[in-house]
Structures are given as C-alpha cells and as structure tokens.
Write an enzyme that holds these catalytic residues in place. Structure first.
Site, PDB file in Angstrom:
ATOM      1  N   CYS A 247      46.325  43.952  37.884  1.00 28.10           N
ATOM      2  CA  CYS A 247      45.520  42.885  37.275  1.00 28.10           C
ATOM      3  C   CYS A 247      45.527  42.979  35.755  1.00 28.10           C
ATOM      4  O   CYS A 247      45.448  44.068  35.185  1.00 28.10           O
ATOM      5  CB  CYS A 247      44.092  42.989  37.810  1.00 28.10           C
ATOM      6  SG  CYS A 247      42.967  41.761  37.141  1.00 28.10           S
TER       7      CYS A 247
ATOM      8  N   CYS B  54      36.741  28.212  37.948  1.00 32.38           N
ATOM      9  CA  CYS B  54      36.787  29.653  38.163  1.00 32.38           C
ATOM     10  C   CYS B  54      36.196  30.295  36.914  1.00 32.38           C
ATOM     11  O   CYS B  54      36.717  30.105  35.817  1.00 32.38           O
ATOM     12  CB  CYS B  54      38.245  30.070  38.369  1.00 32.38           C
ATOM     13  SG  CYS B  54      38.487  31.845  38.446  1.00 32.38           S
TER      14      CYS B  54
ATOM     15  N   GLU C 236      38.047  33.741  29.707  1.00 29.00           N
ATOM     16  CA  GLU C 236      38.839  32.655  30.278  1.00 29.00           C
ATOM     17  C   GLU C 236      38.126  31.972  31.426  1.00 29.00           C
ATOM     18  O   GLU C 236      37.410  32.614  32.188  1.00 29.00           O
ATOM     19  CB  GLU C 236      40.118  33.233  30.888  1.00 29.00           C
ATOM     20  CG  GLU C 236      41.110  33.684  29.890  1.00 29.00           C
ATOM     21  CD  GLU C 236      42.368  34.226  30.557  1.00 29.00           C
ATOM     22  OE1 GLU C 236      42.736  33.759  31.644  1.00 29.00           O
ATOM     23  OE2 GLU C 236      42.960  35.131  29.962  1.00 29.00           O
TER      24      GLU C 236
ATOM     25  N   CYS D  30      42.115  47.744  38.500  1.00 32.83           N
ATOM     26  CA  CYS D  30      43.123  47.464  39.535  1.00 32.83           C
ATOM     27  C   CYS D  30      44.507  47.426  38.859  1.00 32.83           C
ATOM     28  O   CYS D  30      44.668  46.811  37.801  1.00 32.83           O
ATOM     29  CB  CYS D  30      42.823  46.134  40.218  1.00 32.83           C
ATOM     30  SG  CYS D  30      41.236  46.134  41.059  1.00 32.83           S
TER      31      CYS D  30
ATOM     32  N   CYS E 187      44.769  36.393  36.170  1.00 30.99           N
ATOM     33  CA  CYS E 187      43.544  36.827  35.495  1.00 30.99           C
ATOM     34  C   CYS E 187      43.818  37.518  34.163  1.00 30.99           C
ATOM     35  O   CYS E 187      44.591  38.457  34.099  1.00 30.99           O
ATOM     36  CB  CYS E 187      42.802  37.837  36.356  1.00 30.99           C
ATOM     37  SG  CYS E 187      42.649  37.344  38.033  1.00 30.99           S
TER      38      CYS E 187
ATOM     39  N   CYS F 153      37.034  44.211  32.101  1.00 28.04           N
ATOM     40  CA  CYS F 153      36.617  44.670  33.429  1.00 28.04           C
ATOM     41  C   CYS F 153      36.884  46.172  33.489  1.00 28.04           C
ATOM     42  O   CYS F 153      37.843  46.658  32.902  1.00 28.04           O
ATOM     43  CB  CYS F 153      37.455  43.957  34.499  1.00 28.04           C
ATOM     44  SG  CYS F 153      37.037  44.414  36.196  1.00 28.04           S
TER      45      CYS F 153
HETATM   46  N1  SAH Z   1      36.665  41.423  40.365  1.00 34.43           N
HETATM   47  C1  SAH Z   1      36.639  40.457  41.406  1.00 34.43           C
HETATM   48  C2  SAH Z   1      36.881  39.030  40.966  1.00 34.43           C
HETATM   49  C3  SAH Z   1      37.992  38.761  39.967  1.00 34.43           C
HETATM   50  S1  SAH Z   1      39.661  38.822  40.438  1.00 34.43           S
HETATM   51  C4  SAH Z   1      37.586  40.840  42.505  1.00 34.43           C
HETATM   52  O1  SAH Z   1      38.275  41.837  42.368  1.00 34.43           O
HETATM   53  O2  SAH Z   1      37.589  40.193  43.539  1.00 34.43           O
HETATM   54  C5  SAH Z   1      40.002  37.454  41.500  1.00 34.43           C
HETATM   55  C6  SAH Z   1      41.143  37.743  42.432  1.00 34.43           C
HETATM   56  O3  SAH Z   1      42.418  37.778  41.767  1.00 34.43           O
HETATM   57  C7  SAH Z   1      41.007  39.103  43.104  1.00 34.43           C
HETATM   58  O4  SAH Z   1      41.319  39.009  44.448  1.00 34.43           O
HETATM   59  C8  SAH Z   1      42.037  39.911  42.359  1.00 34.43           C
HETATM   60  O5  SAH Z   1      42.398  41.062  43.059  1.00 34.43           O
HETATM   61  C9  SAH Z   1      43.133  38.897  42.192  1.00 34.43           C
HETATM   62  N2  SAH Z   1      44.159  39.258  41.207  1.00 34.43           N
HETATM   63  C10 SAH Z   1      44.052  40.036  40.113  1.00 34.43           C
HETATM   64  N3  SAH Z   1      45.220  40.152  39.481  1.00 34.43           N
HETATM   65  C11 SAH Z   1      46.105  39.416  40.188  1.00 34.43           C
HETATM   66  C12 SAH Z   1      47.481  39.140  40.046  1.00 34.43           C
HETATM   67  N4  SAH Z   1      48.175  39.630  39.054  1.00 34.43           N
HETATM   68  N5  SAH Z   1      48.054  38.345  40.970  1.00 34.43           N
HETATM   69  C13 SAH Z   1      47.350  37.825  41.994  1.00 34.43           C
HETATM   70  N6  SAH Z   1      46.046  38.036  42.179  1.00 34.43           N
HETATM   71  C14 SAH Z   1      45.433  38.838  41.296  1.00 34.43           C
END
Ligand code: SAH
Length: 333
Positions: free
Chosen positions: A106, A92, A79, A103, A320, A99
C-alpha cells in the site's frame, strides 16, 4: 456549538440551526438566513465555515472517476475519490494523514502516520467534493488513506454527522467502513453501528502469509478475525465484505485460492477481489484481472460469493496514497 451560542449571548437552540446550515454546504456564515444578523456578526468573530483547499484535481478520461488532493489547515494533504456508479455517487474518504499499519503493498503507509483527521475534516471531504463537482453524494466508503479503527472516535462522530437528519441525512446502509483487521474495533463497531457495512482487508488466507504483507496480522490472527466477524454478523445480520488484492507470487496461487474458499465457506461473507494497483515503491506486481476472475469462479463454485472489483480511475493514480505521494507539496512531510 451550544456552548459557543450561549457564550455569544444566544439561546442554545441556535446551535441546531447552525449545524443544519453547515451541512447544507454553505460557504459563509452570512448565508445562515434564519439567524439574527447581530448574532451572525458576533459568530463571525469567533468561528468560520471550515473548508478544504483543493491542491490537485484529476478526472479519469476512462470512467469519470475524480480524485482530489485536499490541503488541511495545518498544511497536511489528504486524498479523496469520487466514483460514479449506477446506484449513486460514492465518495471514498481518508481518515488519517498517512497510516501506521504498514501494509507492504500500500502507498498510504510508505511514510507512516502524520496525524488523525478530525471528524470535520472527514465530513469536509464529502461536502467539498459535492460543491466542487456539483454532485449529490449518496454513498460513502471509508477506504481512503488511514485506518478507520485507529481513529475510532473521529470516524464515529463523522458517521453521526453523515447520517443525522440535520447533517447529510445519509442512510447508514450507504456507508461502508474498511479495516485492516483491528479486532477490538470490529467488536465496538458492531455494537455502535449495526447498520453500517463492514469490509475487512484480508489479502491472505493463512497467518504466515498475512503477517508477511500486513503487520497488523502479528497482533490478531485470522482466527481472532473470523471470530470477531462471526460475532458481527450475529449481532447485525449483515454480511462482511472481505477485500483480497491479488499480488503476483504472494497470494495468488491455487493453494491460496483453495485455502481462501475453505476459510470463508459457511460465513456470511462476500469476497471483493481486487487486481493490485501497482505502487512502484513496493515492487509488487498485480496478478492480473484474468487471475482475479479465476479466483471468483472457484470461490463461487465452492459456495463463497465473490466479485472482481471494477478498476476505476486507473489512469489517475487510483491506488491509495499515490497522488499524495506524487504531489508531496504539503509542508511538514
Ligand atoms: N486501512 C483500511 C482502509 C484503507 S485501504 C483497510 O486496510 O481496510 C482500502 C483498501 O485498499 C484496503 O483493502 C487495502 O488493503 C486496499 N489497498 C491498499 N493498497 C492497495 C493496492 N496497491 N492495490 C489494491 N488495493 C490496495
């Protein structure tokens, strides 16, 4: 490219011309006008202009944000998002298919890592969006699916192409890389790209809480992270952005708010408060925009600059990995 030119009986300097044409956004080798036609014919037997296939495209009725699901050559899907800000068009990009950081809030990591993207696949996301949406892209954020510092070599090469004068000619300052907090990556990044912006996904102000929602925190503590960030600001003079997604009942209490202010006070930083994008599989709920505003006021009154991220594209699976999971037409997944 130079080697290929020599193999095909041409001088190596032709590689520079090819490179330059590619990032002008041509779609066919025949469009490389200043190269001898015999050479172009030979080149076509060995190479092609790589492009991503658009599997799905959505545009937000609210704010014009566009989301693309691209198919890679091996059938995997990634995406990318185009956001229109008053300072310019921002893309973006994803850095990996899937990944492995896991987390808990996410959508990108729900099915683990499939593979790293190549530098070409990263840069193509920008070229293909510029072509399809007929826009000039001035800013790039490495905040799509994947962990950039888990694919360091390819993101470095991609930044090289984006900022090369014969490439996309972008300013280093218009590029931001976001990491979940891979400390050796932060160190290397500060050395290699002192003018590129760094964002850290913090999401919790103490180790116990952070370890619950971000497995990477078991490897590096918040202290390790803050030391690396301070080294980065010493080296680069640049402020670090800390991303903090507010999750109801997880990291949104008054105690969390005070702890966050205490942690960041005195560091050259900016907090980006993000109302959580709810991903149904995770069961986590957003703490809401009003709470994010309370965090912002508290942080600011305690000397920590903060902003609440504008929610763009919330009507088009903005979080994401959501579109990729929903469409899931890609073979091999
Ligand atoms: N792996 C990297 C970059 C990708 S995620 C990182 O962790 O920074 C980009 C941002 O979106 C990160 O800050 C991530 O924690 C956040 N993110 C992921 N899932 C999310 C969600 N459901 N709601 C809001 N932000 C989210």
């Amino acid at each position: 490219m130079k080697e290929l030119c020599v193999e095909l009986g041409e001088k190596p300097f032709r590689a520079k011309q090819i490179f330059s044409w590619l990032y002008k956004g041509i779609q066919d080798i025949d469009e490389m006008k200043n190269l001898p036609s015999g050479f172009l014919a030979r080149l076509k037997e060995h190479a092609e202009v790589g492009m991503l296939r658009v599997l799905a495209h959505q545009q937000s009725a609210q704010d014009g944000t566009e989301k693309y699901l691209f198919e890679l050559e091996d059938g995997n899907a990634v995406e990318s998002v185009l956001m229109v800000y008053d300072y310019g068009n921002t893309v973006c990009v994803s850095t990996q298919a899937g990944c492995r950081m896991g987390c808990s809030f996410c959508a990108s990591g729900l099915n683990g890592l499939v593979r790293d993207l190549t530098a070409g696949e990263i840069v193509s996301q920008i070229l293909d969006i510029a072509r399809n949406s007929l826009v000039r892209v001035s800013h790039v954020v490495f905040m799509g699916t994947g962990e950039p510092f888990d694919n360091y070599e390819n993101i470095s090469k991609a930044i090289g192409i984006l900022t090369d004068h014969e490439g996309l000619g972008m300013s280093m300052r218009n590029i931001t890389v976001s990491t979940c907090g891979i400390v050796p990556g932060i160190r290397k990044f500060g050395d290699d790209f002192p003018q590129v912006n760094l964002a850290i996904s913090l999401h919790a102000s103490n180790d116990d809480r952070r370890r619950e929602i971000m497995p990477v925190a078991k490897r590096w503590s918040i202290k390790d992270l803050m030391v690396a960030c301070d080294e980065y600001t010493d080296k680069t003079n640049r402020r670090v952005t800390f991303e903090y997604a507010l999750i109801a009942g997880e990291n949104d209490s008054d105690k969390d708010m005070k702890e966050l202010a205490g942690l960041l006070r005195g560091h050259l930083s900016h907090v980006n408060l993000i109302p959580l994008n709810e991903v149904s599989e995770t069961g986590m709920k957003s703490a809401g925009r009003a709470r994010a505003k309370e965090f912002k006021s508290y942080l600011e009154s305690h000397g920590v600059p903060a902003s609440v991220r504008r929610e763009l594209g919330s009507d088009i699976d903005g979080a994401c990995g959501q579109l990729r999971n929903k469409v899931a037409t890609a073979p091999g997944e």
